[in-house]
Design an enzyme around this catalytic site. Structure first.
Site, mmCIF file in Angstrom:
data_model
loop_
_atom_site.group_PDB
_atom_site.id
_atom_site.type_symbol
_atom_site.label_atom_id
_atom_site.label_comp_id
_atom_site.label_asym_id
_atom_site.label_seq_id
_atom_site.Cartn_x
_atom_site.Cartn_y
_atom_site.Cartn_z
ATOM 1 N N ASP A 1 -1.238 -1.781 -3.957
ATOM 2 C CA ASP A 1 -2.596 -1.871 -3.420
ATOM 3 C C ASP A 1 -3.179 -0.456 -3.287
ATOM 4 O O ASP A 1 -2.548 0.432 -2.693
ATOM 5 C CB ASP A 1 -2.503 -2.545 -2.036
ATOM 6 C CG ASP A 1 -3.843 -2.967 -1.488
ATOM 7 O OD1 ASP A 1 -4.778 -3.181 -2.279
ATOM 8 O OD2 ASP A 1 -3.957 -3.098 -0.249
ATOM 9 N N HIS A 2 -4.352 -0.235 -3.823
ATOM 10 C CA HIS A 2 -5.054 1.059 -3.702
ATOM 11 C C HIS A 2 -4.239 2.280 -4.138
ATOM 12 O O HIS A 2 -4.122 3.254 -3.379
ATOM 13 C CB HIS A 2 -5.542 1.281 -2.265
ATOM 14 C CG HIS A 2 -6.604 0.326 -1.839
ATOM 15 N ND1 HIS A 2 -7.905 0.407 -2.270
ATOM 16 C CD2 HIS A 2 -6.539 -0.778 -1.049
ATOM 17 C CE1 HIS A 2 -8.602 -0.588 -1.764
ATOM 18 N NE2 HIS A 2 -7.796 -1.330 -1.023
ATOM 19 N N HIS B 1 -11.703 -7.177 -2.137
ATOM 20 C CA HIS B 1 -10.957 -6.513 -1.058
ATOM 21 C C HIS B 1 -11.683 -6.791 0.252
ATOM 22 O O HIS B 1 -12.807 -7.281 0.268
ATOM 23 C CB HIS B 1 -10.917 -5.000 -1.316
ATOM 24 C CG HIS B 1 -9.923 -4.623 -2.359
ATOM 25 N ND1 HIS B 1 -8.795 -3.907 -2.079
ATOM 26 C CD2 HIS B 1 -9.874 -4.905 -3.683
ATOM 27 C CE1 HIS B 1 -8.099 -3.742 -3.186
ATOM 28 N NE2 HIS B 1 -8.738 -4.336 -4.180
ATOM 29 N N GLY B 2 -11.022 -6.441 1.349
ATOM 30 C CA GLY B 2 -11.683 -6.552 2.652
ATOM 31 C C GLY B 2 -12.109 -7.973 2.967
ATOM 32 O O GLY B 2 -13.191 -8.202 3.507
ATOM 33 N N ALA B 3 -11.230 -8.922 2.667
ATOM 34 C CA ALA B 3 -11.624 -10.330 2.768
ATOM 35 C C ALA B 3 -10.999 -11.059 3.956
ATOM 36 O O ALA B 3 -10.840 -12.273 3.929
ATOM 37 C CB ALA B 3 -11.287 -11.047 1.454
ATOM 38 N N ASP C 1 -7.218 2.946 -7.854
ATOM 39 C CA ASP C 1 -8.496 2.926 -7.144
ATOM 40 C C ASP C 1 -9.227 4.237 -7.356
ATOM 41 O O ASP C 1 -9.066 5.189 -6.602
ATOM 42 C CB ASP C 1 -8.247 2.663 -5.652
ATOM 43 C CG ASP C 1 -9.559 2.595 -4.875
ATOM 44 O OD1 ASP C 1 -10.633 2.805 -5.492
ATOM 45 O OD2 ASP C 1 -9.519 2.337 -3.667
ATOM 46 N N HIS D 1 -13.058 -3.201 4.526
ATOM 47 C CA HIS D 1 -11.703 -3.264 5.074
ATOM 48 C C HIS D 1 -11.698 -3.265 6.599
ATOM 49 O O HIS D 1 -12.620 -2.773 7.219
ATOM 50 C CB HIS D 1 -10.872 -2.078 4.569
ATOM 51 C CG HIS D 1 -10.565 -2.152 3.106
ATOM 52 N ND1 HIS D 1 -11.229 -1.403 2.181
ATOM 53 C CD2 HIS D 1 -9.670 -2.909 2.432
ATOM 54 C CE1 HIS D 1 -10.752 -1.688 0.972
ATOM 55 N NE2 HIS D 1 -9.805 -2.596 1.097
ATOM 56 N N GLY D 2 -10.615 -3.794 7.156
ATOM 57 C CA GLY D 2 -10.399 -3.693 8.595
ATOM 58 C C GLY D 2 -11.046 -4.813 9.379
ATOM 59 O O GLY D 2 -11.508 -5.822 8.824
ATOM 60 N N SER E 1 0.847 -1.200 0.000
ATOM 61 C CA SER E 1 0.000 0.000 0.000
ATOM 62 C C SER E 1 0.884 1.252 0.000
ATOM 63 O O SER E 1 2.102 1.166 0.236
ATOM 64 C CB SER E 1 -0.889 0.011 1.250
ATOM 65 O OG SER E 1 -0.085 0.209 2.400
HETATM 66 P P1 13P Z 1 -8.758 -6.758 5.081
HETATM 67 O O1 13P Z 1 -8.695 -5.511 5.890
HETATM 68 O O2 13P Z 1 -10.090 -7.419 5.210
HETATM 69 O O3 13P Z 1 -7.645 -7.700 5.391
HETATM 70 O O4 13P Z 1 -8.625 -6.331 3.531
HETATM 71 C C1 13P Z 1 -7.362 -6.040 2.983
HETATM 72 C C2 13P Z 1 -7.453 -5.388 1.641
HETATM 73 O O5 13P Z 1 -8.466 -5.349 1.001
HETATM 74 C C3 13P Z 1 -6.229 -4.786 1.110
HETATM 75 O O6 13P Z 1 -6.448 -4.086 -0.063
HETATM 76 O O1 G3H Z 2 -6.811 -1.981 2.212
HETATM 77 C C1 G3H Z 2 -5.844 -1.548 2.809
HETATM 78 C C2 G3H Z 2 -4.774 -2.445 3.304
HETATM 79 O O2 G3H Z 2 -5.217 -3.190 4.415
HETATM 80 C C3 G3H Z 2 -3.525 -1.678 3.574
HETATM 81 O O3 G3H Z 2 -3.624 -0.956 4.747
HETATM 82 O O4 G3H Z 2 -3.073 1.349 4.045
HETATM 83 O O5 G3H Z 2 -2.834 0.632 6.440
HETATM 84 O O6 G3H Z 2 -1.239 -0.200 4.702
HETATM 85 P P1 G3H Z 2 -2.630 0.311 4.985
HETATM 86 ZN ZN ZN Z 3 -8.336 -3.142 -0.222
#
Ligand code: 13P
Ligand code: G3H
Ligand code: ZN
Length: 309
Positions: A82-83, A211-213, A104, A180-181, A50
């Site tokens: 990522d993102h 995402h968010g899995a 994104d 997420h989270g 990220s």
């Molecule tokens: P989680 O927060 O569910 O692990 O998702 C991570 C994610 O989507 C990273 O892009």
């Molecule tokens: O979706 C986001 C990822 O969990 C990355 O998290 O931006 O805190 O590194 P971060």
């Molecule tokens: Zn994500």
């Protein structure tokens, strides 16, 4: 051995009805834990970084650590941004050697998302880099994107098809109820499999991304809390739902939170039992092992991708 893109991985995953895990990396122990598990399970692998990870560890360190992991394990790895929130960060990762980036644009109106995604794709494809885009809004908190549950919007299947065709993206992250989270569902977890099914019917073979899995396994929340943590009980995406999504065309499944929980629980346990320790190796070694076990668990029980490397 150079990095690979996710193209072949996704083709095989789609045909085989399983998913490839995309795990977030921030430091050496996380990279080692993940790659050791993938090696032992002979699984395909995406490591993702990220903007926050790049800020924390610096691009060059992460790049060199991933190169080291490839040399050490002999794995084929796809390294993914990522993102990515704008063209500049995508360009920087493409120029800096990543084999895949995500742009994104999900927070923008449809036409703006398309324009931004196309701009990144034009640059990326020229350099042999693949691009993941996103349509629809997940609830939850990311780097600089904070979407309230009330603002989350499921992906519209017809728009998804138009988006894929007009942008030429290589994969598309869709919103079907994950977030997420660690705090994902207020009530019963529910995923909109009908949306996934409809897009797959309209675009057979096209790789979709979840995402968010993370599943936020209760034993890790309890373990954190047992040793002084203060995490409220959380409800993640049940593993059987993720497995079903993988069988239905979700070729890439993103997992970060579950690795954070496993690592943190291990470190908390260590210090609760050995408060006198101050050698980082003494607590990072079991933390790395905890990451490895979590990734192995995901590969076998969620992604269903053992022996698919
Ligand atoms: P989680 O927060 O569910 O692990 O998702 C991570 C994610 O989507 C990273 O892009
Ligand atoms: O979706 C986001 C990822 O969990 C990355 O998290 O931006 O805190 O590194 P971060
Ligand atoms: Zn994500």
């Amino acid at each position: 051995m150079p990095l690979i893109t996710s193209k072949e991985m996704f083709k095989k995953a789609y045909e085989g009805g399983y998913a490839v895990g995309a795990f977030n990396v921030n430091n050496m122990e996380i990279i080692q834990g993940i790659t050791e598990a993938a090696k032992e399970e002979n699984a395909p692998l995406i490591l993702q970084v990220s903007a926050g990870a790049r800020k924390y560890a610096k691009h060059v360190y992460l790049m060199k650590l991933v190169e080291a992991a490839i040399e050490d394990t002999g794995l084929n790895i796809c390294l993914h941004l990522d993102h990515g929130e704008d063209f500049e960060v995508c360009k920087s990762c493409i120029d800096g050697g990543f084999s895949s980036v995500m742009i994104d644009g999900s927070k923008y109106p449809f036409e703006e998302n398309i324009a931004l995604t196309k701009q990144v794709i034009e640059y990326a494809h020229e350099k042999g880099v693949v691009v993941e885009a996103e349509l629809g809004k997940l609830a939850g908190i990311e780097d600089d994107v904070n979407v309230d549950a009330k603002d989350a919007a499921f992906t519209d299947p017809d728009q998804a098809v138009e988006f894929i065709e007009r942008t030429g993206c290589d994969s598309l992250a869709i919103a079907i109820g994950t977030s997420h989270g660690a705090y994902k569902f207020k009530g019963e977890p529910r995923l909109r499999f009908d949306i996934l099914e409809k897009i797959t019917k309209l675009k057979p073979g096209f790789p979709l991304v979840l995402h968010g899995a993370s599943t936020v396994l209760p034993e890790f929340v309890q373990l954190c809390n047992k040793y002084g943590g203060n995490l409220p009980g959380a409800q993640g995406v049940p593993e059987e739902m993720l497995k079903k999504a993988g069988a239905m065309g979700a070729c890439k499944i993103n997992i970060d939170t579950d690795l954070r929980l496993a690592m943190t629980a291990s470190i908390r346990k260590h210090f609760a039992e050995k408060p006198e320790d101050f050698d980082p190796r003494q607590y990072l070694k079991p933390a790395r092992e905890a990451i490895k076990e979590m990734v192995r668990h995901k590969i076998k029980n969620v992604l269903n991708c053992s022996d698919r490397a």
